[in-house]
Design a protein around this motif. Structure first.
Motif, PDB file in Angstrom:
ATOM      1  N   ARG A  10       0.850  -1.184   0.000  1.00  0.00           N
ATOM      2  CA  ARG A  10       0.000   0.000   0.000  1.00  0.00           C
ATOM      3  C   ARG A  10       0.888   1.236   0.000  1.00  0.00           C
ATOM      4  NH1 ARG A  10      -3.174  -0.885   5.582  1.00  0.00           N
ATOM      5  NH2 ARG A  10      -4.655   0.419   4.489  1.00  0.00           N
ATOM      6  N   VAL A  11       0.282   2.386  -0.245  1.00  0.00           N
ATOM      7  CA  VAL A  11       1.034   3.634  -0.360  1.00  0.00           C
ATOM      8  C   VAL A  11       0.409   4.692   0.546  1.00  0.00           C
ATOM      9  CG1 VAL A  11       1.730   5.501  -1.922  1.00  0.00           C
ATOM     10  CG2 VAL A  11       1.667   3.148  -2.744  1.00  0.00           C
ATOM     11  N   SER A  12       1.275   5.443   1.209  1.00  0.00           N
ATOM     12  CA  SER A  12       0.845   6.589   2.001  1.00  0.00           C
ATOM     13  C   SER A  12       1.188   7.851   1.219  1.00  0.00           C
ATOM     14  CB  SER A  12       1.582   6.589   3.347  1.00  0.00           C
ATOM     15  OG  SER A  12       1.335   7.793   4.035  1.00  0.00           O
ATOM     16  N   LEU A  13       0.197   8.717   1.040  1.00  0.00           N
ATOM     17  CA  LEU A  13       0.387   9.982   0.330  1.00  0.00           C
ATOM     18  C   LEU A  13      -0.110  11.115   1.222  1.00  0.00           C
ATOM     19  CD1 LEU A  13       0.960  11.724  -2.228  1.00  0.00           C
ATOM     20  CD2 LEU A  13      -1.398  11.216  -2.925  1.00  0.00           C
ATOM     21  N   VAL A  14       0.774  12.059   1.499  1.00  0.00           N
ATOM     22  CA  VAL A  14       0.423  13.278   2.228  1.00  0.00           C
ATOM     23  C   VAL A  14       0.584  14.422   1.242  1.00  0.00           C
ATOM     24  CG1 VAL A  14       1.030  14.801   4.144  1.00  0.00           C
ATOM     25  CG2 VAL A  14       1.237  12.318   4.407  1.00  0.00           C
ATOM     26  N   LEU A  15      -0.429  15.268   1.124  1.00  0.00           N
ATOM     27  CA  LEU A  15      -0.406  16.324   0.118  1.00  0.00           C
ATOM     28  C   LEU A  15      -0.967  17.615   0.711  1.00  0.00           C
ATOM     29  CD1 LEU A  15      -1.258  15.923  -3.542  1.00  0.00           C
ATOM     30  CD2 LEU A  15      -2.460  17.681  -2.281  1.00  0.00           C
ATOM     31  N   LYS A  16      -0.270  18.703   0.454  1.00  0.00           N
ATOM     32  CA  LYS A  16      -0.742  20.034   0.834  1.00  0.00           C
ATOM     33  C   LYS A  16      -0.614  20.921  -0.394  1.00  0.00           C
ATOM     34  CE  LYS A  16      -0.097  23.825   4.036  1.00  0.00           C
ATOM     35  NZ  LYS A  16       0.632  24.356   5.183  1.00  0.00           N
ATOM     36  N   ALA A  17      -1.648  21.702  -0.681  1.00  0.00           N
ATOM     37  CA  ALA A  17      -1.640  22.532  -1.886  1.00  0.00           C
ATOM     38  C   ALA A  17      -1.891  23.995  -1.559  1.00  0.00           C
ATOM     39  CB  ALA A  17      -2.708  22.038  -2.871  1.00  0.00           C
ATOM     40  N   ASP A  18      -1.167  24.864  -2.255  1.00  0.00           N
ATOM     41  CA  ASP A  18      -1.384  26.311  -2.209  1.00  0.00           C
ATOM     42  C   ASP A  18      -1.911  26.690  -3.588  1.00  0.00           C
ATOM     43  OD1 ASP A  18      -1.359  29.045  -2.010  1.00  0.00           O
ATOM     44  OD2 ASP A  18       0.794  29.225  -1.638  1.00  0.00           O
ATOM     45  N   ILE A  19      -3.197  26.935  -3.666  1.00  0.00           N
ATOM     46  CA  ILE A  19      -3.848  27.212  -4.943  1.00  0.00           C
ATOM     47  C   ILE A  19      -4.082  28.717  -5.037  1.00  0.00           C
ATOM     48  CG2 ILE A  19      -5.874  26.723  -6.362  1.00  0.00           C
ATOM     49  CD1 ILE A  19      -6.116  24.131  -4.506  1.00  0.00           C
ATOM     50  N   ARG A  20      -3.317  29.341  -5.936  1.00  0.00           N
ATOM     51  CA  ARG A  20      -3.372  30.806  -6.079  1.00  0.00           C
ATOM     52  C   ARG A  20      -3.367  31.145  -7.574  1.00  0.00           C
ATOM     53  NH1 ARG A  20       0.816  35.102  -3.270  1.00  0.00           N
ATOM     54  NH2 ARG A  20      -0.624  36.848  -3.303  1.00  0.00           N
ATOM     55  N   PRO A  21      -4.553  31.158  -8.186  1.00  0.00           N
ATOM     56  CA  PRO A  21      -4.642  31.413  -9.630  1.00  0.00           C
ATOM     57  C   PRO A  21      -3.972  32.731 -10.028  1.00  0.00           C
ATOM     58  CG  PRO A  21      -6.755  30.673  -8.772  1.00  0.00           C
ATOM     59  CD  PRO A  21      -5.866  30.943  -7.581  1.00  0.00           C
ATOM     60  N   GLY A  22      -3.297  32.683 -11.169  1.00  0.00           N
ATOM     61  CA  GLY A  22      -2.675  33.885 -11.713  1.00  0.00           C
ATOM     62  C   GLY A  22      -1.257  34.126 -11.237  1.00  0.00           C
ATOM     63  N   TYR A  23      -0.747  33.287 -10.371  1.00  0.00           N
ATOM     64  CA  TYR A  23       0.608  33.456  -9.862  1.00  0.00           C
ATOM     65  C   TYR A  23       1.483  32.300 -10.316  1.00  0.00           C
ATOM     66  CZ  TYR A  23      -0.910  37.197  -6.804  1.00  0.00           C
ATOM     67  OH  TYR A  23      -1.398  38.379  -6.318  1.00  0.00           O
ATOM     68  N   SER A  24       2.725  32.611 -10.622  1.00  0.00           N
ATOM     69  CA  SER A  24       3.716  31.581 -10.929  1.00  0.00           C
ATOM     70  C   SER A  24       5.052  32.045 -10.335  1.00  0.00           C
ATOM     71  CB  SER A  24       3.844  31.357 -12.434  1.00  0.00           C
ATOM     72  OG  SER A  24       4.296  32.533 -13.069  1.00  0.00           O
ATOM     73  N   GLY A  25       6.002  31.150 -10.266  1.00  0.00           N
ATOM     74  CA  GLY A  25       7.293  31.492  -9.695  1.00  0.00           C
ATOM     75  C   GLY A  25       7.260  31.612  -8.184  1.00  0.00           C
ATOM     76  N   GLU A  26       6.216  31.109  -7.574  1.00  0.00           N
ATOM     77  CA  GLU A  26       6.057  31.248  -6.129  1.00  0.00           C
ATOM     78  C   GLU A  26       6.874  30.233  -5.333  1.00  0.00           C
ATOM     79  OE1 GLU A  26       3.964  33.816  -4.316  1.00  0.00           O
ATOM     80  OE2 GLU A  26       4.943  34.430  -6.164  1.00  0.00           O
ATOM     81  N   LEU A  27       7.324  29.174  -5.958  1.00  0.00           N
ATOM     82  CA  LEU A  27       8.172  28.207  -5.265  1.00  0.00           C
ATOM     83  C   LEU A  27       9.399  28.906  -4.704  1.00  0.00           C
ATOM     84  CD1 LEU A  27       8.173  25.124  -4.720  1.00  0.00           C
ATOM     85  CD2 LEU A  27       9.627  24.894  -6.724  1.00  0.00           C
ATOM     86  N   ASP A  28       9.978  29.802  -5.496  1.00  0.00           N
ATOM     87  CA  ASP A  28      11.114  30.595  -5.029  1.00  0.00           C
ATOM     88  C   ASP A  28      10.687  31.949  -4.473  1.00  0.00           C
ATOM     89  OD1 ASP A  28      13.066  28.671  -5.731  1.00  0.00           O
ATOM     90  OD2 ASP A  28      12.965  29.337  -7.826  1.00  0.00           O
ATOM     91  N   GLY A  29       9.636  32.529  -5.029  1.00  0.00           N
ATOM     92  CA  GLY A  29       9.187  33.853  -4.608  1.00  0.00           C
ATOM     93  C   GLY A  29       8.795  33.904  -3.134  1.00  0.00           C
ATOM     94  N   LYS A  30       8.118  32.880  -2.652  1.00  0.00           N
ATOM     95  CA  LYS A  30       7.723  32.847  -1.239  1.00  0.00           C
ATOM     96  C   LYS A  30       8.947  32.823  -0.330  1.00  0.00           C
ATOM     97  CE  LYS A  30       3.385  30.703  -0.713  1.00  0.00           C
ATOM     98  NZ  LYS A  30       2.691  29.538  -0.207  1.00  0.00           N
ATOM     99  N   ILE A  31       9.966  32.074  -0.737  1.00  0.00           N
ATOM    100  CA  ILE A  31      11.194  31.977   0.063  1.00  0.00           C
ATOM    101  C   ILE A  31      11.927  33.314   0.067  1.00  0.00           C
ATOM    102  CG2 ILE A  31      13.436  30.821   0.282  1.00  0.00           C
ATOM    103  CD1 ILE A  31      11.004  29.070   0.998  1.00  0.00           C
ATOM    104  N   ARG A  32      12.010  33.974  -1.099  1.00  0.00           N
ATOM    105  CA  ARG A  32      12.660  35.294  -1.160  1.00  0.00           C
ATOM    106  C   ARG A  32      11.972  36.291  -0.230  1.00  0.00           C
ATOM    107  NH1 ARG A  32      13.058  34.121  -6.636  1.00  0.00           N
ATOM    108  NH2 ARG A  32      11.182  35.314  -7.099  1.00  0.00           N
ATOM    109  N   ARG A  33      10.647  36.315  -0.266  1.00  0.00           N
ATOM    110  CA  ARG A  33       9.916  37.255   0.593  1.00  0.00           C
ATOM    111  C   ARG A  33      10.121  36.927   2.072  1.00  0.00           C
ATOM    112  NH1 ARG A  33       6.413  36.430  -3.648  1.00  0.00           N
ATOM    113  NH2 ARG A  33       5.016  35.063  -2.477  1.00  0.00           N
ATOM    114  N   LEU A  34      10.166  35.671   2.406  1.00  0.00           N
ATOM    115  CA  LEU A  34      10.420  35.260   3.793  1.00  0.00           C
ATOM    116  C   LEU A  34      11.804  35.699   4.243  1.00  0.00           C
ATOM    117  CD1 LEU A  34       9.778  33.673   6.385  1.00  0.00           C
ATOM    118  CD2 LEU A  34      10.685  31.658   5.220  1.00  0.00           C
ATOM    119  N   GLU A  35      12.815  35.431   3.423  1.00  0.00           N
ATOM    120  CA  GLU A  35      14.188  35.803   3.781  1.00  0.00           C
ATOM    121  C   GLU A  35      14.334  37.321   3.911  1.00  0.00           C
ATOM    122  OE1 GLU A  35      16.465  33.869   4.877  1.00  0.00           O
ATOM    123  OE2 GLU A  35      15.477  31.987   4.378  1.00  0.00           O
ATOM    124  N   THR A  36      13.650  38.076   3.054  1.00  0.00           N
ATOM    125  CA  THR A  36      13.677  39.540   3.156  1.00  0.00           C
ATOM    126  C   THR A  36      13.054  39.987   4.474  1.00  0.00           C
ATOM    127  OG1 THR A  36      13.608  39.808   0.765  1.00  0.00           O
ATOM    128  CG2 THR A  36      12.873  41.690   2.094  1.00  0.00           C
TER     129      THR A  36
END
Length: 103
Positions: free
Chosen positions: A69-95
């Motif tokens: 059997r397989v265990s799957l844990v999934l969390k989603a951030d659904i924000r239409p119209g935005y891209s590049g957020e994988l890095d963008g969120k980290i940049r804003r946090l570090e700032t």
């Protein structure tokens, strides 16, 4: 959207390691061409709903070969119209962290 997910097989063996199964899943994510990052507990992937979920599905099926059997844990951030957020969120946090430091 960004999806953070963890997928692992379940096995009855007490000494079983899941790194080979996880490696198969991560190979699929990386081959997708979508922006992604893997840490010790989750893999994050960014893209449109259907393409991201298809990659998660393929990764899950790849892991299924390693256990009963397989265990799957999934969390989603659904924000239409935005891209590049994988890095963008980290940049804003570090700032924000840097601006909050006492000098």
């Amino acid at each position: 959207m960004i999806v953070a997910f963890s997928v692992a097989p379940s096995t009855d063996r007490a000494d079983a390691s899941v790194h080979d199964a996880v490696a198969e899943a991560v190979k699929i994510v990386r081959a997708s061409g979508l922006p992604n990052r893997t840490s010790s507990m989750f893999t994050e992937i960014e893209g449109e709903w259907d393409e991201v979920m298809e990659v998660v599905k393929q990764a899950t099926f790849a892991v299924a070969k390693y256990g009963s059997r397989v265990s799957l844990v999934l969390k989603a951030d659904i924000r239409p119209g935005y891209s590049g957020e994988l890095d963008g969120k980290i940049r804003r946090l570090e700032t924000a962290i840097a601006e909050g430091k006492d000098s």
